[in-house]
Scaffold this active site. Structure first.
Site, PDB file in Angstrom:
ATOM      1  CD  GLU A 171      -2.636   1.749   0.483  1.00  0.00           C
ATOM      2  OE1 GLU A 171      -3.147   2.881   0.613  1.00  0.00           O
ATOM      3  OE2 GLU A 171      -2.924   0.989  -0.470  1.00  0.00           O
ATOM      4  CD  GLU A 193      -2.722   5.150  -6.119  1.00  0.00           C
ATOM      5  OE1 GLU A 193      -3.710   4.615  -6.648  1.00  0.00           O
ATOM      6  OE2 GLU A 193      -2.699   5.464  -4.911  1.00  0.00           O
ATOM      7  CE  LYS A 235     -11.975   7.732  -4.450  1.00  0.00           C
ATOM      8  NZ  LYS A 235     -10.827   7.609  -3.538  1.00  0.00           N
TER       9      LYS A 235
END
Length: 608
Positions: free
Chosen positions: A480, A487, A603
């Site tokens: 993560e 990102e 998103k």
């Protein structure tokens, strides 16, 4: 997530509050209500289950008068979405509205009941009203009674309070949940965000965490958590037209990072019973004791949440788990067992690959359980059971609070499975549940470590490549962390199980490659420490997230350490997810990237 608002002024309060609730309805629509002070100084209120249209009908049939009022639109967490559980809650001479979670409400409620007080709802929020009224009974003035009550609250909250016989007085407080003050012409306003206040106020002030305030028409006095009067910046809303909803934060991602404590707390409040320290999930459409295998699938961060869920289900419930990313699983045509359960995870409930897997697994005879932030999405409608998280809307592309909310649901599900399968006893269930219920407070503490994380960010921001390492159940948190960094900062980052370092990735390490370790002292720490020493011997710059005990043992090994609160190993993955996300955010700030809308990303991925 709920929305709250309030007004003190010279115009009728009800129309003002109602329109503010319209702008806050995205935060919840299970029920709504308004309370005002009438001409004779008494508290009057109207509430309705369901959407605001229901409250509007009630108000038309039975109007509310007065120029001081508070309002609430609810996303049900503790207690069903009924009129009795709708806000505002009233007790004696007090009415309140509340967004957040009062973690110690059971203790406070028991204390207040012993004083003869009678509770009329199933919510934690009603406790606040009784507590403030209790201090009024002790002879305290409204301001002092509110402060005495606020000091006893644990958890995350934004609160607005009105008092019988005190027209033109409104008290607000925040801790871990946003609250803003709006300045009008002879009027003052409170609101959960600037979206509610923008049409009403010319200027706005965002309360800092721990602040509380006293509003009277045309004036506000702000106090910090110690009760000392303080000043906070006043901003002109005219300059914030493009920032509505950010609540004074620079980016939606920053705001959503700070909402971790509330997202975790409200999610847990829906699926636990704090009084008995037990899990309270909806009834399963299958018998967990008879499940031969659980199949988990998701995409992106949700997949990493699923990886953590696999560890929990296997270690606690002793049930075999298969996991794969949805984009691969939907085309594998893998055989499925009779009475198997498929567990799908998605923030939006519209992710194309995950939805495709849902349909193929359902066709294969699997019971479908979805963990969703949007329960009425396509995935929700097509699932046999939806376990809803209460993270509230995420606007930033990079998922933050939804990730920890997903983990919170998966942790509760694992405990529930373990109880049903007889692999844990009642004492163990209570211990694990208590560790979950303690998380919102520990999550709030993480934000006191931001300066240390910023120091780490300065090292990472200079790198072209970064390695993230974890062991055991913390390995997915390393994944993560690497994903978030890629990102939003565009720095190449890869994550590995630390034990795999010597099987190839160690060849990448030199002085230019920071190594970020997820290393709580309670989870395979000796093994992780050995791997970090190997990396350091090759010139790697070791940066570690750990606890106080781990920090001592990392002396001489790690160049920079961020010391996190001590938590049970069971919940460490949830807590440690927060600082790795903050690190990515701080690096992105240094790199000057578009944090909320990183290039090439969207998103919700609704196409393959």
């Amino acid at each position: 997530m709920c929305g709250i608002c309030g007004v003190v002024g010279h115009r009728p309060a009800t129309p003002i509050v109602f329109e503010a609730l319209r702008r806050l309805e995205y935060r919840g629509y299970d029920s709504a209500g308004i309370a005002t002070l009438t001409a004779d100084g008494t508290i009057d209120r109207r509430r309705a289950a369901g959407k605001l249209d229901n409250l509007e009908a009630v108000l038309k049939a039975d109007p509310l008068t007065g120029t001081t009022g508070i309002g609430h639109t609810r996303w049900a967490t503790h207690g069903a979405p009924t009129e009795a559980n709708a806000h505002p809650h009233a007790a004696g001479r007090v009415a309140i509205v509340h967004n957040g979670i009062i973690e110690n409400f059971a203790t406070l409620k028991a204390e207040l009941e012993s004083e003869g007080r009678i509770f009329l709802s199933d919510t934690d929020s009603e406790t606040v009203a009784h507590l403030v009224d209790f201090y009024l009974d002790q002879g305290k003035a409204p301001r002092d009674a509110a402060f005495a009550a606020i000091k006893r609250l644990e958890g995350a909250y934004a609160i607005a309070i009105i008092f019988q016989g005190h027209d033109g007085l409104l008290i607000g407080a925040r801790h871990g949940a946003p609250l803003a003050v709006g300045y009008g012409d002879g009027e003052m306003f409170l609101g959960s965000d600037s979206l509610a206040l923008a049409p009403l106020a010319s200027r706005i002030t965002y309360l800092d965490d721990g602040d509380w305030c006293e509003l009277t028409p045309g004036n506000v006095i702000i106090f910090n958590g110690d009760g000392q009067e303080v000043s906070r910046p006043i901003q002109n809303i005219a300059f914030m037209a493009g920032q509505v909803g950010k609540d004074g934060y620079r980016h939606y991602m920053e705001k959503e990072l700070h909402e971790h404590p509330v997202a975790i707390g409200q999610t847990l409040q829906r699926i636990t019973d704090p009084a008995s320290k037990t899990i309270a999930l909806p009834k399963m459409p299958f018998d967990p004791a008879q499940v031969p295998r659980v199949t988990i699938t998701a995409c992106g961060s949700a997949f990493y949440a699923g990886m953590v869920g696999r560890y929990w289900l296997e270690s606690l419930a002793r049930v075999p788990v298969e996991i794969d990313v949805a984009s691969e699983m939907r085309y594998r045509d893998a055989p499925q067992p009779d009475k198997g359960v498929a567990l799908l995870i998605s923030q939006s409930g519209e992710t194309a690959d995950t939805l495709g897997v849902l349909r193929s697994l359902k066709k294969a005879g699997q019971s479908i359980v979805s963990v969703l932030n949007v329960e009425h999405s396509t995935m929700g409608r097509e699932s046999d059971l939806v376990l809803g998280m209460v993270a509230g809307p995420e606007i930033s592309v990079a998922s933050t609070k939804a990730f920890t909310a997903q983990l919170s649901v998966l942790a509760a599900l694992s405990i529930d499975f373990a109880r049903a399968r007889g692999t844990i006893d009642k004492t163990r269930e209570e211990t694990l549940t208590a560790s979950l219920l303690d998380l919102p407070s520990r999550a709030a503490e993480v934000f006191t470590r931001v300066e240390a994380i910023q120091e780490m960010a300065r090292i990472v921001a200079e790198a072209r490549d970064v390695l993230y390492l974890g062991r055991g159940i913390c390995t997915p948190i390393a994944f993560e962390g690497a994903l978030k960094l890629k990102e939003i900062s565009y720095i190449h980052a890869e994550a590995y199980a630390a034990g795999e370092l010597k099987h190839g990735p160690i060849s990448l390490i030199d002085r230019t490659v920071p190594v970020v370790a997820i290393a709580p002292s309670t989870i395979l720490f000796d093994k992780t420490l050995s791997n970090l020493q190997e990396a350091k011997a090759r010139g790697g710059r070791i940066l570690a997230f750990t606890d106080a005990a781990g920090a001592k043992r990392l002396e001489g090994v790690a160049e920079h350490v961020v010391i996190l609160p001590d938590v049970d190993a069971f919940v460490a993955p949830i807590l440690y997810a927060i600082p790795v996300q903050i690190l990515a955010y701080e690096v992105a700030l240094l790199k000057g990237t578009d944090v909320d809308q990183p290039r090439n990303l969207a998103k919700s991925v609704t196409v393959e």
